[in-house]
Design a protein around this motif. Structure first.
Motif, PDB file in Angstrom:
ATOM      1  N   GLU A 159       0.846  -1.206   0.000  1.00  0.00           N
ATOM      2  CA  GLU A 159       0.000   0.000   0.000  1.00  0.00           C
ATOM      3  C   GLU A 159       0.879   1.254   0.000  1.00  0.00           C
ATOM      4  O   GLU A 159       0.658   2.188  -0.774  1.00  0.00           O
ATOM      5  CB  GLU A 159      -0.887  -0.033   1.246  1.00  0.00           C
ATOM      6  CG  GLU A 159      -1.760   1.180   1.415  1.00  0.00           C
ATOM      7  CD  GLU A 159      -2.414   1.197   2.775  1.00  0.00           C
ATOM      8  OE1 GLU A 159      -2.533   0.117   3.399  1.00  0.00           O
ATOM      9  OE2 GLU A 159      -2.779   2.291   3.232  1.00  0.00           O
ATOM     10  N   THR A 175       2.371   1.861  -3.242  1.00  0.00           N
ATOM     11  CA  THR A 175       1.400   2.462  -4.159  1.00  0.00           C
ATOM     12  C   THR A 175       1.283   3.965  -3.932  1.00  0.00           C
ATOM     13  O   THR A 175       1.209   4.745  -4.876  1.00  0.00           O
ATOM     14  CB  THR A 175       0.030   1.791  -3.978  1.00  0.00           C
ATOM     15  OG1 THR A 175       0.211   0.387  -4.052  1.00  0.00           O
ATOM     16  CG2 THR A 175      -0.941   2.238  -5.042  1.00  0.00           C
ATOM     17  N   TYR A 176       1.271   4.368  -2.675  1.00  0.00           N
ATOM     18  CA  TYR A 176       1.239   5.810  -2.388  1.00  0.00           C
ATOM     19  C   TYR A 176       2.408   6.510  -3.051  1.00  0.00           C
ATOM     20  O   TYR A 176       2.262   7.551  -3.696  1.00  0.00           O
ATOM     21  CB  TYR A 176       1.340   6.078  -0.878  1.00  0.00           C
ATOM     22  CG  TYR A 176       0.098   5.748  -0.084  1.00  0.00           C
ATOM     23  CD1 TYR A 176      -1.171   5.847  -0.637  1.00  0.00           C
ATOM     24  CD2 TYR A 176       0.200   5.376   1.248  1.00  0.00           C
ATOM     25  CE1 TYR A 176      -2.288   5.545   0.109  1.00  0.00           C
ATOM     26  CE2 TYR A 176      -0.913   5.081   1.996  1.00  0.00           C
ATOM     27  CZ  TYR A 176      -2.163   5.166   1.425  1.00  0.00           C
ATOM     28  OH  TYR A 176      -3.259   4.884   2.152  1.00  0.00           O
ATOM     29  N   LEU A 177       3.601   5.885  -2.882  1.00  0.00           N
ATOM     30  CA  LEU A 177       4.801   6.503  -3.452  1.00  0.00           C
ATOM     31  C   LEU A 177       4.674   6.609  -4.964  1.00  0.00           C
ATOM     32  O   LEU A 177       5.022   7.619  -5.567  1.00  0.00           O
ATOM     33  CB  LEU A 177       6.036   5.680  -3.091  1.00  0.00           C
ATOM     34  CG  LEU A 177       6.603   5.876  -1.690  1.00  0.00           C
ATOM     35  CD1 LEU A 177       7.787   4.958  -1.470  1.00  0.00           C
ATOM     36  CD2 LEU A 177       7.039   7.319  -1.489  1.00  0.00           C
ATOM     37  N   ILE A 178       4.192   5.545  -5.589  1.00  0.00           N
ATOM     38  CA  ILE A 178       4.012   5.518  -7.035  1.00  0.00           C
ATOM     39  C   ILE A 178       3.087   6.649  -7.476  1.00  0.00           C
ATOM     40  O   ILE A 178       3.282   7.275  -8.512  1.00  0.00           O
ATOM     41  CB  ILE A 178       3.403   4.153  -7.439  1.00  0.00           C
ATOM     42  CG1 ILE A 178       4.497   3.116  -7.548  1.00  0.00           C
ATOM     43  CG2 ILE A 178       2.643   4.232  -8.738  1.00  0.00           C
ATOM     44  CD1 ILE A 178       5.424   3.358  -8.689  1.00  0.00           C
ATOM     45  N   LEU A 179       2.052   6.894  -6.668  1.00  0.00           N
ATOM     46  CA  LEU A 179       1.103   7.943  -7.035  1.00  0.00           C
ATOM     47  C   LEU A 179       1.677   9.329  -6.797  1.00  0.00           C
ATOM     48  O   LEU A 179       1.029  10.326  -7.076  1.00  0.00           O
ATOM     49  CB  LEU A 179      -0.182   7.780  -6.230  1.00  0.00           C
ATOM     50  CG  LEU A 179      -1.031   6.573  -6.634  1.00  0.00           C
ATOM     51  CD1 LEU A 179      -2.222   6.435  -5.728  1.00  0.00           C
ATOM     52  CD2 LEU A 179      -1.468   6.704  -8.083  1.00  0.00           C
ATOM     53  N   GLY A 180       2.858   9.383  -6.249  1.00  0.00           N
ATOM     54  CA  GLY A 180       3.508  10.677  -6.094  1.00  0.00           C
ATOM     55  C   GLY A 180       3.373  11.309  -4.728  1.00  0.00           C
ATOM     56  O   GLY A 180       3.706  12.473  -4.548  1.00  0.00           O
ATOM     57  N   ILE A 181       2.877  10.547  -3.773  1.00  0.00           N
ATOM     58  CA  ILE A 181       2.853  11.086  -2.411  1.00  0.00           C
ATOM     59  C   ILE A 181       4.269  11.000  -1.862  1.00  0.00           C
ATOM     60  O   ILE A 181       4.965   9.996  -2.059  1.00  0.00           O
ATOM     61  CB  ILE A 181       1.887  10.288  -1.523  1.00  0.00           C
ATOM     62  CG1 ILE A 181       0.484  10.354  -2.124  1.00  0.00           C
ATOM     63  CG2 ILE A 181       1.871  10.828  -0.100  1.00  0.00           C
ATOM     64  CD1 ILE A 181      -0.564   9.656  -1.308  1.00  0.00           C
ATOM     65  N   LYS A 182       4.710  12.040  -1.166  1.00  0.00           N
ATOM     66  CA  LYS A 182       6.099  12.065  -0.706  1.00  0.00           C
ATOM     67  C   LYS A 182       6.288  11.125   0.478  1.00  0.00           C
ATOM     68  O   LYS A 182       5.374  10.895   1.268  1.00  0.00           O
ATOM     69  CB  LYS A 182       6.487  13.492  -0.308  1.00  0.00           C
ATOM     70  CG  LYS A 182       6.471  14.417  -1.496  1.00  0.00           C
ATOM     71  CD  LYS A 182       7.548  15.492  -1.366  1.00  0.00           C
ATOM     72  CE  LYS A 182       7.744  16.207  -2.678  1.00  0.00           C
ATOM     73  NZ  LYS A 182       6.647  17.117  -3.039  1.00  0.00           N
ATOM     74  N   LYS A 183       7.496  10.604   0.580  1.00  0.00           N
ATOM     75  CA  LYS A 183       7.786   9.617   1.613  1.00  0.00           C
ATOM     76  C   LYS A 183       7.542  10.181   3.004  1.00  0.00           C
ATOM     77  O   LYS A 183       7.029   9.506   3.895  1.00  0.00           O
ATOM     78  CB  LYS A 183       9.236   9.171   1.484  1.00  0.00           C
ATOM     79  CG  LYS A 183       9.473   7.809   2.105  1.00  0.00           C
ATOM     80  CD  LYS A 183      10.928   7.543   2.277  1.00  0.00           C
ATOM     81  CE  LYS A 183      11.489   6.769   1.103  1.00  0.00           C
ATOM     82  NZ  LYS A 183      12.951   6.671   1.207  1.00  0.00           N
ATOM     83  N   ILE A 199      11.114   2.681  -2.978  1.00  0.00           N
ATOM     84  CA  ILE A 199       9.861   2.171  -3.551  1.00  0.00           C
ATOM     85  C   ILE A 199      10.004   0.704  -3.898  1.00  0.00           C
ATOM     86  O   ILE A 199       9.128  -0.101  -3.654  1.00  0.00           O
ATOM     87  CB  ILE A 199       9.512   2.853  -4.888  1.00  0.00           C
ATOM     88  CG1 ILE A 199       9.487   4.357  -4.764  1.00  0.00           C
ATOM     89  CG2 ILE A 199       8.166   2.357  -5.380  1.00  0.00           C
ATOM     90  CD1 ILE A 199       8.915   4.976  -6.032  1.00  0.00           C
TER      91      ILE A 199
END
Ligand SMILES: Nc1ncnc2c1ncn2[C@@H]1O[C@H](COP(=O)(O)OP(=O)(O)O)[C@@H](O)[C@H]1O
Ligand SMILES: [Mg+2]
Lengths: 255, 658
Positions: free
Chosen positions: B89, B92-100, B183
């Motif tokens: 999950e 997936t957040y990272l892939i969507l461009g949410i910052k770490k 990621i």
């Protein structure tokens, strides 16, 4: 013509001292705006590795990856994060949807992150959902819908922010043949009607026959390349099979 | 953006509450125990005890600190487990461009919310647990009250303080771990191999070194219990405990390599039966989780030691009561008329055993003269004598073996301390004041109780006919009743007795003391509760907490494994392996997994008890009773452990078959 993706002498080695796997061993190619490109090859030929290097999931050992004239191998973590959010869309074999969000929220997530106006988001989501034929399941959760519907939801999520490039790793891998066909037609429609540029990894000829150009990968290198041009899908499919026979290895000929 | 993330966090907690049940249960239980421990250490009785005994206070502080560490470990472990479950999950957040950074904040917030939720739940639960355990111990000791549990501000405050500290560290490490991840690691988490970080040279010699360290720690510990009368040094005991813990970790970390080397060295053995398969799977299993295994082993060791210490304390308490009040009532008078007492007792109790006997004086003081140790010289001016038939009735009422002596023989029944002293002296022959000479048959302590010869510590047993012409001393009424005697009734009975002496206190009231005339078991139990019972209770409690932690870790570990290895079993099934065969493999693996961490603790807890017994045996009923304590505790532990095992096994099976 506008070049969306430019790969120059990309190498990716795995493992350290002793046993080194050269997963990618010097790859060059470009993808123009509006193309639908497939990358084919036997399993272990480096397809996933290549896609991961383009999608910023993994880093290259050497070489350059330019997307929309920007070199992603030189970006830091924050820049990459912004870059993924605005320029890239992803479709995975196992969907990678968030179980705790509804289909609608899954699709809207990246727009919400991009601070878009709420009304705009809602309009966009319903428009894309209608195009992809999933408007009826927007309020459901991923575990309540079929694999094909999930994958079309993933397509919608990849499309929503109009990215420069959509990357798909064996998107039909977890689907049955009917759902696969529907998905591929959807992707073709995305490419033709919405002018989305798509790079898809696959190892079956049937999937590949839906695209405009196929690149063949063998032992970490580009082995061959064919274009659909004016051919029918059946003719293109036969041509792909011919190349695959030359290529050898364990490639599924028919899905 | 932050608002969205907060919303997502709350939603995730709400919607994936099922996944979080394990987490919630673990954390809630952990804080409940912590709170209960704080309640107990702040109970009036325990605080009073801490005032008297410096060591006890010190031990309680150490226990609290250890416990905070364990909870830290446990919560860290559980949040790691949750993180693994959700790695995809987050990827997936990272892939969507949410910052770490934002994802890290999200997970931190989630953990924190859950923590808050747990700690709120744990206040009532902890209170309930402490009352339950205090009630259980009350019954074990047959006491009217043991510890009064009160919700105190201090314990609430201490718990909240520990919570803050624990969460500070857990979240700190969590964030540090998350910052390092890429990621790729998150998306492909399941495919990654776990790595060990111990260099091979250390692994080779580590096993032997750890064993040697363990033996050294035992010798150090043992030296503290060499001489009776020498107070064991708490600091050195803790140091040896620390070494033992180090040794346990060392052995667990290095064992897998050692095992593989030993078992697979011989080619013959290697290919016999399924040695190869089981050794390989098992050793890779411990290798990948040696730290967790080490912690489990340490916790089990502490559980068993705490149980043993609890038993020792309880044994001391019981022996103390037995020495003072082996029967429900003992009433002593100068004449034989007990009718007044008996009437009073019959009003309140049903008498099951009743026996009256007399003891006699011997002013020749054959034995008294021989006693050299000053602290053993009693205040009575003469030796006391009892008839053989009387002592045998007394002994059989205690379910003890009766004594046999010939016509020209005598025996001595005495306290344990006195037994040592008398056996050193030359008392082969005695001559009573009536001129009869007797030879010594034996000197023993089993069955002796204080009121048999109050103020002396020993009594001479002679054949019935040799008693003639000796002056009688006191008459004693021995009673057992169906109902348990109470402290209140003892006070009522006291009014009937002739007090030994009376004095006026500062306010002008006359207070009378009756030293030996009346012994009521209910009163003895009430008067003697204190240090021993409370120490025993605290140890028992600690053991209970530790074993719960062990069970939780084992269960979480195996359940998370089952999810992880589901794929492997699916492959096995597709390869045509039968369902029964798979179940057998699971059973074998789980059994090994559960069995392995109890071997070392078994040894450590036995040998430590063996050492401690050297000092404690003087206050215990027999010198070897510790073996039965050990067995009982070990069996008790195994039963609880087995319940966890079964739960895990069925959970595992269910997970895989889904
Ligand atoms: N994380 C990794 N570590 C080591 N080797 C890897 C890793 N990922 C892939 N490889 C190796 O790189 C090669 C290409 O793998 P991959 O890109 O997954 O192939 P494909 O997707 O075409 O099946 C294979 O030989 C594989 O074993
Ligand atoms: Mg692949």
């Amino acid at each position: 013509m506008e070049t969306i993706l430019k790969i120059e002498q990309v190498k990716k080695y795995y493992g350290d001292s002793g046993l080194i796997t050269k997963a990618l061993n010097g790859i060059d190619f470009t993808v123009e705006k509006g193309e639908f490109v497939a990358i084919m090859g036997a399993s272990g030929s480096g397809k996933t590795t290549l896609l991961n290097c383009i999608s910023t999931i993994d880093t290259v050992t050497s070489g350059y990856v330019l997307i929309n004239q920007k070199d992603i191998t030189q970006m830091n973590e924050d820049e990459l994060s912004d870059f993924r959010r605005t320029e890239l869309g992803f479709i995975f074999q196992d969907f990678n949807l968030l179980d705790t969000l509804t289909i609608e929220e899954n699709i809207a997530l990246s727009s919400i992150i991009n601070h878009q106006n709420e009304n705009d988001i809602e309009k966009n989501v319903s428009e894309i959902a209608t195009r992809l034929g999933i408007e009826g399941i927007l309020k459901k959760f991923p575990y309540e819908v079929s694999g094909g519907q999930k994958q079309r939801c993933a397509c919608a999520r990849a499309l929503i922010h109009s990215p420069k490039l959509i990357l798909a790793d064996e998107p039909t891998g977890a689907l049955d043949s009917k759902a696969s066909r529907m998905l591929l037609e959807t992707m073709m429609q995305m490419n033709q009607e919405l002018k989305a540029t798509i790079l898809m990894v696959t190892h079956d000829a049937f999937s590949a026959s839906f695209v405009t150009r196929v690149l063949f990968l063998k032992d970490g290198k580009i082995f061959n390349e064919i274009r659909k041009g004016e051919k029918t899908r059946k003719e293109f499919f036969d041509e792909i099979l011919d190349v695959l026979t030359l290529l050898g290895g364990d490639v599924d000929l028919v899905k | 953006m932050l608002i969205l993330l907060n919303k997502l966090a709350i939603r995730n907690v709400k919607r994936s509450i099922k996944d979080y049940v394990i987490y919630l249960i673990t954390v809630t239980l952990a804080f409940s125990f912590l709170f209960a421990l704080n309640l107990i250490s702040n109970a009036k009785e325990v605080l009073e005890l801490s005032d008297i005994m410096e060591n006890f206070k010190f031990v309680m502080i150490v226990v609290n600190i250890i416990f905070v560490f364990i909870i830290c470990f446990l919560i860290n472990y559980t949040s790691k487990f949750m993180f693994q479950k959700r790695s995809k999950e987050f990827g997936t957040y990272l892939i969507l461009g949410i910052k770490k950074n934002q994802i890290t904040n999200l997970f931190t917030l989630e953990n924190f919310l859950l923590g808050i939720f747990s700690i709120i739940l744990s206040f009532p639960l902890g209170y309930f647990i402490s009352i339950l355990l205090s009630f259980a111990m009350m019954n074990i000791f047959e006491l009217p009250t043991l510890i009064n549990i009160n919700m105190t501000i201090q314990s609430v405050f201490l718990t909240i303080l520990s919570f803050s500290l624990i969460y500070f560290f857990v979240l700190f490490f969590l964030r540090k771990r998350m910052k390092k991840l890429k990621i790729y690691d998150l998306l492909y988490f399941e495919k990654q191999n776990e790595k060990t970080k111990i260099p091979p040279t250390m692994r080779h010699y580590g096993f032997l070194c750890s064993l040697i360290l363990g033996v050294a720690a035992f010798l150090l510990f043992d030296a503290q219990f060499k001489n009776v009368g020498q107070e064991p040094s708490m600091a050195i005991i803790l140091i040896s405990l620390f070494f033992i813990i180090l040794s346990i970790y060392g052995v667990t970390v290095t064992l897998s390599d050692f095992l593989v080397k030993m078992i697979l060295k011989k080619k013959k053995r290697k290919y016999k039966k399924d040695y190869l398969f089981i050794t390989r799977t098992f050793s890779s299993k411990i290798k990948t989780m040696s730290f967790t295994m080490g912690t489990l082993t340490v916790l089990i060791t502490l559980t068993l030691i705490a149980l043993n210490v609890s038993s020792l304390m309880k044994g001391m308490f019981e022996y103390q009561i037995k020495r003072r009040a082996p029967y429900e009532m003992i009433i002593s008078k100068t004449d034989m008329d007990f009718s007044e007492h008996l009437n009073k007792i019959k009003e309140n109790y049903t008498i099951t055993d009743q026996f009256i006997y007399q003891d006699y004086q011997d002013t020749n003081n054959n034995i008294k003269m021989k006693i050299q140790k000053e602290e053993l010289q009693g205040w009575k001016k003469f030796d006391e004598i009892i008839k053989l038939s009387d002592i045998n009735t007394l002994l059989s009422l205690q379910q003890k073996e009766t004594m046999h002596i010939n016509n020209n023989e005598f025996s001595i029944l005495c306290s344990k301390e006195m037994e040592k002293e008398l056996k050193k002296q030359e008392i082969q022959q005695i001559t009573l004041t009536n001129g009869i000479t007797l030879q010594q048959k034996e000197i023993k302590s089993d069955g002796y109780f204080q009121n048999l010869s109050f103020g002396l510590g020993y009594i001479i047993i002679v054949p019935d006919e040799t008693i003639k012409d000796l002056p009688s001393n006191n008459s004693h009424l021995i009673l057992n009743t169906k109902e348990k005697t109470t402290e209140e009734f003892a006070k009522e009975l006291l009014l009937l007795s002739n007090p030994d002496f009376c004095e006026k206190n500062d306010y002008g009231y006359e207070i009378c003391y009756s030293l030996a005339n009346l012994v009521v078991r209910g009163q003895e139990i009430a008067n003697n509760k204190g240090m021993l019972t409370i120490c025993s209770f605290v140890c028992f409690y600690i053991a209970f907490i530790f074993i719960s932690v062990v069970g939780t870790i084992l269960a979480i570990q195996s359940l998370s494994d089952s999810t992880k290895y589901k794929y492997r079993y699916t492959v096995l099934k597709k390869l045509g392996v039968k369902k029964e065969a798979i179940q057998k493999t699971i059973l074998k693996q789980l059994s090994l997994f559960f069995l392995f961490p109890i071997i070392y603790p078994f040894l450590v807890s036995f040998f430590s008890l063996y050492s401690m017994n050297r000092i404690f045996q003087i206050s215990l009923e027999t010198n070897t009773i510790y073996i039965s304590y050990f067995m009982m505790n070990f069996v008790l532990f195994l039963i609880i452990y087995f319940i966890y095992f079964l739960t895990t096994y069925f959970g595992y099976k269910k997970n895989i078959e889904e």
